[in-house]
Design a protein around this motif. Structure first.
Motif, PDB file in Angstrom:
ATOM      1  N   ASP A  28      -6.389  -1.077  -4.903  1.00  0.00           N
ATOM      2  CA  ASP A  28      -7.102  -0.426  -3.972  1.00  0.00           C
ATOM      3  C   ASP A  28      -6.300   0.957  -3.572  1.00  0.00           C
ATOM      4  O   ASP A  28      -6.882   1.896  -3.330  1.00  0.00           O
TER       5      ASP A  28
ATOM      6  N   THR B 296       1.272   4.111  -2.916  1.00  0.00           N
ATOM      7  CA  THR B 296       0.986   5.441  -2.507  1.00  0.00           C
ATOM      8  C   THR B 296       2.303   6.322  -3.047  1.00  0.00           C
ATOM      9  O   THR B 296       2.123   7.536  -3.175  1.00  0.00           O
TER      10      THR B 296
ATOM     11  N   ASP C 166     -10.188  12.087  -8.560  1.00  0.00           N
ATOM     12  CA  ASP C 166     -11.270  11.222  -8.598  1.00  0.00           C
ATOM     13  C   ASP C 166     -11.646  10.919  -9.975  1.00  0.00           C
ATOM     14  O   ASP C 166     -11.855   9.754 -10.301  1.00  0.00           O
TER      15      ASP C 166
ATOM     16  N   ARG D  35      -7.827   9.127  -5.176  1.00  0.00           N
ATOM     17  CA  ARG D  35      -8.847  10.283  -4.263  1.00  0.00           C
ATOM     18  C   ARG D  35      -8.231  11.121  -3.123  1.00  0.00           C
ATOM     19  O   ARG D  35      -8.935  12.241  -3.270  1.00  0.00           O
ATOM     20  N   GLU D  36      -7.244  10.797  -2.586  1.00  0.00           N
ATOM     21  CA  GLU D  36      -6.590  11.645  -1.692  1.00  0.00           C
ATOM     22  C   GLU D  36      -5.992  12.940  -2.286  1.00  0.00           C
ATOM     23  O   GLU D  36      -5.822  13.905  -1.594  1.00  0.00           O
TER      24      GLU D  36
ATOM     25  N   ARG E 259      -7.284   4.888  -3.693  1.00  0.00           N
ATOM     26  CA  ARG E 259      -7.532   5.475  -2.638  1.00  0.00           C
ATOM     27  C   ARG E 259      -6.445   6.765  -2.651  1.00  0.00           C
ATOM     28  O   ARG E 259      -6.865   7.937  -2.263  1.00  0.00           O
ATOM     29  N   THR E 260      -5.249   6.462  -3.223  1.00  0.00           N
ATOM     30  CA  THR E 260      -4.230   7.587  -3.320  1.00  0.00           C
ATOM     31  C   THR E 260      -4.688   8.715  -4.325  1.00  0.00           C
ATOM     32  O   THR E 260      -4.425   9.978  -4.207  1.00  0.00           O
TER      33      THR E 260
ATOM     34  N   ARG F 259       0.933  -1.212  -0.169  1.00  0.00           N
ATOM     35  CA  ARG F 259      -0.111  -0.043  -0.007  1.00  0.00           C
ATOM     36  C   ARG F 259       0.684   1.077   0.062  1.00  0.00           C
ATOM     37  O   ARG F 259       0.648   2.218  -0.664  1.00  0.00           O
TER      38      ARG F 259
END
Length: 333
Positions: free
Chosen positions: A198, A168, A210, A205-206, A202-203, A164
């Motif tokens: 995943d 990232t 998006d 979106r952070e 997630r990253t 992860r």
């Protein structure tokens, strides 16, 4: 209670101490692998029962090689890097390896069965695809350590890098260069594929990206990277300015195809792989990639396989590290 002919055996000692026979054997030989409390309990039981080692059996055991069984995939370059480092780590611990490969025509279950038939000691399974219940059943027979899987099974030690964090860091590197249209090519059903995918979503979106999230289904092979690149080039949508791949095999397929079709890497499209294999470092490739540190993974796996004893199974997570080379740069350079 003692065994037949009134002679106390190591089985009697293990039963009296409430441990496994293998733990009793380790403690009585004075080798590392059991806790101090367990060792004292075993030695006390041996003294109480008047246990004396069988010299003939001891001599036979000393003639037996200390061997770790290893399964791996012949299709994955990173597995070869791991095997090389496993040899080094095993040799330093006084062990040897027996290898059993997974291939398209040789499933993992058969690879494991062959190791069990060869009476190997602990097993080290690289990126196993066996279900959790099958792994747990295997661990009930012999110590099992997995490398490269974050799906723990009961009684099974797990050693893997922080995937992860690796993903990232890779996405953050591309965003820091100015990229927004960053696509991710996943590894299909490969171990850790879902974890990495995943982490990408997630990253993105952070970072407020998006609308640019794009996961492309693939397989963990160079051929799949070629197919994905061809589809992107022949499609109607604009090319992403950066592509992150599940592994180096996919990334190399992407890289070679893009270059062969006149796309400049990294000027037009940046490419990032995962695993930091030897191929990534070649002068003709120079691929930016996430390193899992094969040497550390191998060292920790061998350490757990050879010294676990009665300790509960552990999940060991090692750091991932982004290695920046020539395939990433600001977009439209």
């Amino acid at each position: 209670m003692t065994s037949r002919a009134g002679r106390t055996t190591i089985v009697d000692v293990a039963r009296a101490a409430g441990t496994s026979v293998s733990s009793a054997s380790v403690a009585l030989r004075g080798e590392p692998g059991v806790s101090a409390q367990t060792r004292e309990r075993i030695l006390a039981a041996a003294r109480r029962l008047g246990y004396r080692p069988d010299r003939q059996a001891s001599l036979l055991r000393r003639r037996e090689p200390r061997v770790l069984g290893v399964t791996f995939s012949v299709e994955q370059t990173f597995h070869g890097d791991l095997v090389e480092n496993l040899y080094r780590a095993a040799d330093a611990s006084g062990y040897d390896l027996v290898l059993s490969a997974k291939t398209a025509g040789r499933p993992e279950s058969r690879a494991v069965d062959n190791l069990l038939r060869d009476r190997c000691g602990p097993l080290i399974l690289i990126a196993p695809e066996l279900p959790r219940d099958a792994l747990a059943q295997l661990a009930a027979r012999t110590p099992v350590v997995t490398i490269g899987s974050d799906s723990p099974a009961e009684g099974v030690d797990s050693v893997h890098s922080d995937d992860r964090q690796g993903v990232t860091d890779a996405v953050a590197h591309l965003v820091g260069l100015g990229h927004r249209r960053i696509a991710y090519v996943d590894g299909g059903t490969a171990v850790m594929s879902a974890t990495r995918s995943d982490a990408y979503v997630r990253t993105m979106r952070e970072h407020g990206l998006d609308e640019h999230v794009r996961v492309i289904s693939a397989a963990p092979t160079e051929e799949s990277g070629i197919e994905v690149a061809t589809g992107l080039l022949d499609g109607d949508d604009p090319l992403p300015t950066a592509i992150l791949a599940h592994n180096d095999l996919i990334a190399v397929g992407l890289l070679l195809t893009l270059r062969s079709r006149g796309v400049r890497v990294p000027d037009d499209v940046s490419v990032v792989g995962y695993d930091d294999t030897r191929t990534a470092a070649l002068a003709t490739v120079r691929l930016t990639s996430v390193s899992q540190d094969a040497a550390e993974l191998a060292r920790r796996a061998v350490e757990r396989a050879t010294t676990r004893g009665d300790d509960p199974a552990q999940q060991i997570v090692t750091p991932a590290r982004l290695v920046v080379r020539d395939t990433t740069a600001p977009p439209g350079r």
